[in-house]
Design a protein around this motif. Structure first.
Motif, mmCIF file in Angstrom:
data_model
loop_
_atom_site.group_PDB
_atom_site.id
_atom_site.type_symbol
_atom_site.label_atom_id
_atom_site.label_comp_id
_atom_site.label_asym_id
_atom_site.label_seq_id
_atom_site.Cartn_x
_atom_site.Cartn_y
_atom_site.Cartn_z
ATOM 1 N N CYS A 270 3.166 43.444 39.505
ATOM 2 C CA CYS A 270 4.522 43.594 38.943
ATOM 3 C C CYS A 270 5.367 42.319 39.037
ATOM 4 C CB CYS A 270 5.276 44.746 39.613
ATOM 5 S SG CYS A 270 4.514 46.363 39.389
ATOM 6 N N SER A 271 4.748 41.177 39.261
ATOM 7 C CA SER A 271 5.502 39.924 39.392
ATOM 8 C C SER A 271 5.690 39.198 38.072
ATOM 9 C CB SER A 271 4.777 38.984 40.380
ATOM 10 O OG SER A 271 3.513 38.606 39.872
ATOM 11 N N GLY A 272 5.171 39.772 36.997
ATOM 12 C CA GLY A 272 5.252 39.093 35.701
ATOM 13 C C GLY A 272 6.516 39.412 34.937
ATOM 14 N N TYR A 273 6.504 39.073 33.662
ATOM 15 C CA TYR A 273 7.664 39.303 32.777
ATOM 16 C C TYR A 273 7.149 39.574 31.360
ATOM 17 C CZ TYR A 273 6.923 34.355 31.521
ATOM 18 O OH TYR A 273 6.381 33.147 31.113
ATOM 19 N N PRO A 274 7.955 40.148 30.483
ATOM 20 C CA PRO A 274 9.417 40.372 30.552
ATOM 21 C C PRO A 274 9.819 41.699 31.197
ATOM 22 C CG PRO A 274 8.597 40.928 28.368
ATOM 23 C CD PRO A 274 7.419 40.394 29.119
ATOM 24 N N LEU A 275 8.868 42.629 31.392
ATOM 25 C CA LEU A 275 9.231 43.962 31.870
ATOM 26 C C LEU A 275 8.955 44.161 33.352
ATOM 27 C CD1 LEU A 275 7.782 46.015 28.848
ATOM 28 C CD2 LEU A 275 10.116 45.145 29.165
ATOM 29 N N GLY A 276 8.109 43.335 33.953
ATOM 30 C CA GLY A 276 7.763 43.501 35.361
ATOM 31 C C GLY A 276 6.932 44.733 35.619
ATOM 32 N N THR A 277 6.078 45.107 34.654
ATOM 33 C CA THR A 277 5.255 46.305 34.790
ATOM 34 C C THR A 277 3.860 45.955 35.299
ATOM 35 O OG1 THR A 277 4.295 48.178 33.565
ATOM 36 C CG2 THR A 277 4.498 46.104 32.383
ATOM 37 N N ASP A 278 3.192 46.948 35.893
ATOM 38 C CA ASP A 278 1.804 46.746 36.303
ATOM 39 C C ASP A 278 0.850 47.480 35.370
ATOM 40 O OD1 ASP A 278 2.427 49.324 36.954
ATOM 41 O OD2 ASP A 278 1.514 49.284 38.947
ATOM 42 N N LEU A 279 1.388 48.059 34.314
ATOM 43 C CA LEU A 279 0.569 48.812 33.356
ATOM 44 C C LEU A 279 0.044 47.860 32.281
ATOM 45 C CD1 LEU A 279 2.811 52.002 32.990
ATOM 46 C CD2 LEU A 279 0.793 51.683 34.459
ATOM 47 N N ILE A 280 -0.927 47.051 32.654
ATOM 48 C CA ILE A 280 -1.484 46.072 31.706
ATOM 49 C C ILE A 280 -2.976 46.326 31.535
ATOM 50 C CG2 ILE A 280 0.184 44.218 31.968
ATOM 51 C CD1 ILE A 280 -1.545 42.988 34.103
ATOM 52 N N SER A 281 -3.406 46.320 30.292
ATOM 53 C CA SER A 281 -4.806 46.612 29.981
ATOM 54 C C SER A 281 -5.714 45.457 30.395
ATOM 55 C CB SER A 281 -4.958 46.851 28.471
ATOM 56 O OG SER A 281 -4.745 45.632 27.760
ATOM 57 N N ARG A 282 -7.005 45.732 30.466
ATOM 58 C CA ARG A 282 -7.966 44.674 30.778
ATOM 59 C C ARG A 282 -8.009 43.625 29.666
ATOM 60 N NH1 ARG A 282 -11.802 44.867 34.479
ATOM 61 N NH2 ARG A 282 -13.529 44.291 33.107
ATOM 62 N N MET A 283 -7.829 44.064 28.434
ATOM 63 C CA MET A 283 -7.800 43.113 27.319
ATOM 64 C C MET A 283 -6.627 42.148 27.481
ATOM 65 S SD MET A 283 -8.739 45.792 24.278
ATOM 66 C CE MET A 283 -8.322 44.680 22.952
ATOM 67 N N GLU A 309 -7.356 21.963 39.916
ATOM 68 C CA GLU A 309 -6.198 22.598 40.560
ATOM 69 C C GLU A 309 -5.824 23.893 39.843
ATOM 70 O OE1 GLU A 309 -3.741 18.731 42.220
ATOM 71 O OE2 GLU A 309 -3.730 19.118 40.055
ATOM 72 N N ALA A 310 -5.894 23.877 38.513
ATOM 73 C CA ALA A 310 -5.588 25.080 37.741
ATOM 74 C C ALA A 310 -6.603 26.177 38.031
ATOM 75 C CB ALA A 310 -5.578 24.758 36.244
ATOM 76 N N ILE A 311 -7.864 25.802 38.166
ATOM 77 C CA ILE A 311 -8.914 26.774 38.477
ATOM 78 C C ILE A 311 -8.689 27.376 39.864
ATOM 79 C CG2 ILE A 311 -11.370 26.966 39.060
ATOM 80 C CD1 ILE A 311 -11.942 25.169 36.655
ATOM 81 N N ASN A 312 -8.312 26.561 40.820
ATOM 82 C CA ASN A 312 -8.029 27.076 42.161
ATOM 83 C C ASN A 312 -6.862 28.059 42.139
ATOM 84 O OD1 ASN A 312 -10.068 25.744 43.519
ATOM 85 N ND2 ASN A 312 -8.821 23.930 43.930
ATOM 86 N N ASN A 313 -5.871 27.785 41.301
ATOM 87 C CA ASN A 313 -4.719 28.681 41.173
ATOM 88 C C ASN A 313 -5.167 30.057 40.664
ATOM 89 O OD1 ASN A 313 -1.607 28.980 41.013
ATOM 90 N ND2 ASN A 313 -2.302 29.642 38.994
ATOM 91 N N ILE A 314 -6.033 30.050 39.638
ATOM 92 C CA ILE A 314 -6.551 31.312 39.103
ATOM 93 C C ILE A 314 -7.352 32.043 40.178
ATOM 94 C CG2 ILE A 314 -8.110 32.342 37.410
ATOM 95 C CD1 ILE A 314 -5.538 31.320 36.167
ATOM 96 N N ARG A 315 -8.181 31.309 40.898
ATOM 97 C CA ARG A 315 -9.020 31.906 41.944
ATOM 98 C C ARG A 315 -8.154 32.576 43.028
ATOM 99 N NH1 ARG A 315 -11.848 27.662 43.105
ATOM 100 N NH2 ARG A 315 -13.814 28.169 42.073
ATOM 101 N N ASN A 316 -7.034 31.944 43.350
ATOM 102 C CA ASN A 316 -6.158 32.467 44.402
ATOM 103 C C ASN A 316 -5.554 33.823 44.057
ATOM 104 O OD1 ASN A 316 -6.601 30.240 46.010
ATOM 105 N ND2 ASN A 316 -4.771 29.147 45.329
ATOM 106 N N TYR A 317 -5.427 34.102 42.748
ATOM 107 C CA TYR A 317 -4.791 35.355 42.344
ATOM 108 C C TYR A 317 -5.786 36.394 41.850
ATOM 109 C CZ TYR A 317 -0.309 33.077 42.960
ATOM 110 O OH TYR A 317 0.773 32.439 43.513
ATOM 111 N N TRP A 321 -3.246 39.282 40.583
ATOM 112 C CA TRP A 321 -2.655 39.262 39.238
ATOM 113 C C TRP A 321 -3.596 39.876 38.206
ATOM 114 C CZ3 TRP A 321 -0.167 33.722 38.432
ATOM 115 C CH2 TRP A 321 0.965 33.616 39.255
ATOM 116 N N TYR A 322 -4.899 39.649 38.413
ATOM 117 C CA TYR A 322 -5.913 40.066 37.430
ATOM 118 C C TYR A 322 -7.084 40.722 38.159
ATOM 119 C CZ TYR A 322 -3.485 35.973 35.486
ATOM 120 O OH TYR A 322 -2.537 35.060 35.130
ATOM 121 N N ASP A 323 -7.808 41.573 37.450
ATOM 122 C CA ASP A 323 -9.016 42.182 38.014
ATOM 123 C C ASP A 323 -9.991 41.077 38.422
ATOM 124 O OD1 ASP A 323 -7.947 44.639 37.514
ATOM 125 O OD2 ASP A 323 -9.161 45.058 35.738
#
Length: 398
Positions: A270-283, A309-317, A321-323
């Protein structure tokens, strides 16, 4: 060999020494036969002189006859059949000789799309999106054809989802960014075994996911939006809504594709925007991972960083943030150290990344240019990090 200017180069000349860039990248290897397109490439790279083989040197000077010696008697001519047998024996003996010459390792960059195709599609995306923004035409539907063409181009490649791809660091260009997100997201969708319809929806929505940025007056290139005034941050975070509003009545787009445009910046925690929802599809998550990564390396709404560095950022989340399986699939496809990167190993040596090892995005093949004392390496020293397990890359120099 002789030194000549680029203007004096001509078709058929042979390169006598490797032509190198400042980072020791080999542009043309020794023995390359010059073609007109090579000369143009050298001009583009601001290389003005090269060494070529001097053909005049190759011709041996005839020896003056020695008048003190008597002419030797000519050997009797061999029968033709016998001569052929002898020639065949000599040829076989020559073939059996071990060839100790090692060819120079050329740099190999693996991209999803060919450079010419990428440029054409990038310009096509720009024309379609700008026409839509400025003239409110119905031409946006042409993006569907572009998405299908991208999918077909990707599928033409053999073992496309088994490769490790080099992604170049570059300036913030919204159209190039859209294409990059599209190609990587399409690869992930294919690798995860999504249906044909889902792959298409991901591809087409990725191409228009940042359409809303075209309606902003806030500058977002090479800007960390979190450091902007609160008012500008709020405005920037509305761009998914602007994009969704622009396409919500397009009947050629599925509801899933529209959902991706609206929610590509949402996060599972729920840390994203614009709605701050966690209802996000896998697509949506697939496009979101690719968007986050590419924004970081080209500087869209973020301060630019290096690929690793960008890859490490993705790995950290991953899992936050993502499945995690989506992140794992992304990490399998993208080279941590793109070809041409200058790196330093734990042995203290400086090297250039020459090519990637399939399935091992963090273990490329290196050509060492300087030893641990900073001295230039004479000859070619190649390290395959798959085979040399004790060697690791410690830092990226440039």
């Amino acid at each position: 060999m002789k030194l000549v200017t680029i203007e004096d180069l001509k078709d058929g000349d042979i390169i006598a020494n490797d032509v190198l860039l400042e980072d020791y990248t080999v542009v043309l290897g020794k023995g390359t036969v010059i073609k007109e397109q090579y000369i143009e490439k050298l001009r583009d790279l601001s290389i003005f002189t090269v060494y070529i083989e001097d053909k005049a040197e190759e011709k041996p000077k005839p020896k003056a006859p020695d008048k003190t010696k008597k002419p030797e008697a000519k050997p009797e001519a061999q029968p033709k059949a016998k001569a052929k047998v002898e020639e065949s024996k000599e040829k076989k003996a020559e073939e059996k000789k071990p060839d100790n010459r090692r060819p120079k390792l050329s740099m190999e960059t693996v991209t999803v799309l060919r450079d010419d195709v990428e440029k054409e599609i990038r310009n096509n995306i720009k024309d379609i999106l700008e026409l839509h923004v400025y003239q409110k035409t119905k031409g946006l539907k042409k993006i569907a054809e572009t998405a299908q063409n991208i999918i077909e181009d990707i599928l033409e490649e053999d073992e496309v989802i088994e490769k490790v791809y080099d992604v170049k660091e570059r300036n913030a260009d919204i159209y190039e960014h859209s294409l990059q997100v599209c190609t990587i997201a399409t690869l992930i969708a294919l690798k995860l075994g999504l249906t044909e319809g889902q792959v298409y929806d991901i591809s087409v929505s990725a191409l228009i996911h940042d359409l809303g940025l075209r309606y902003l007056v806030v500058r977002y290139e090479d800007q960390d939006i979190n450091l902007l005034p609160a008012k500008d941050q709020e405005e920037y975070k509305k761009h998914p809504i602007y994009g969704y509003t622009a396409i919500k009545n397009e009947d050629w787009l599925s509801s899933q594709a529209k959902d991706i445009v609206l929610n590509h910046h949402e996060r599972k925690d729920c840390s994203g925007y614009p709605l701050g929802t966690d209802l996000i599809s896998r697509m949506t998550q697939i496009v979101g991972v690719c968007d986050e990564f590419d924004e970081l390396i080209c500087g869209i709404g973020k301060a630019r960083v290096r690929v690793h560095e960008a890859i490490n950022n993705i790995r950290n989340y991953s899992g936050i943030w993502y499945d995690s399986d989506i992140v794992d699939t992304f990490l399998q496809l993208i080279a941590v150290y793109p070809a041409g990167s200058q790196v330093k190993t734990n042995q203290g040596e400086t090297a250039i990344v020459m090519k990637q090892n399939p399935h091992f995005p963090e273990r490329p093949i290196l050509r060492v240019t300087h030893d641990r004392f900073g001295q230039v390496i004479n000859g070619e020293k190649i390290i395959d990090l798959i085979k040399e397990t004790k060697v690791v890359i410690q830092e990226v120099i440039k």
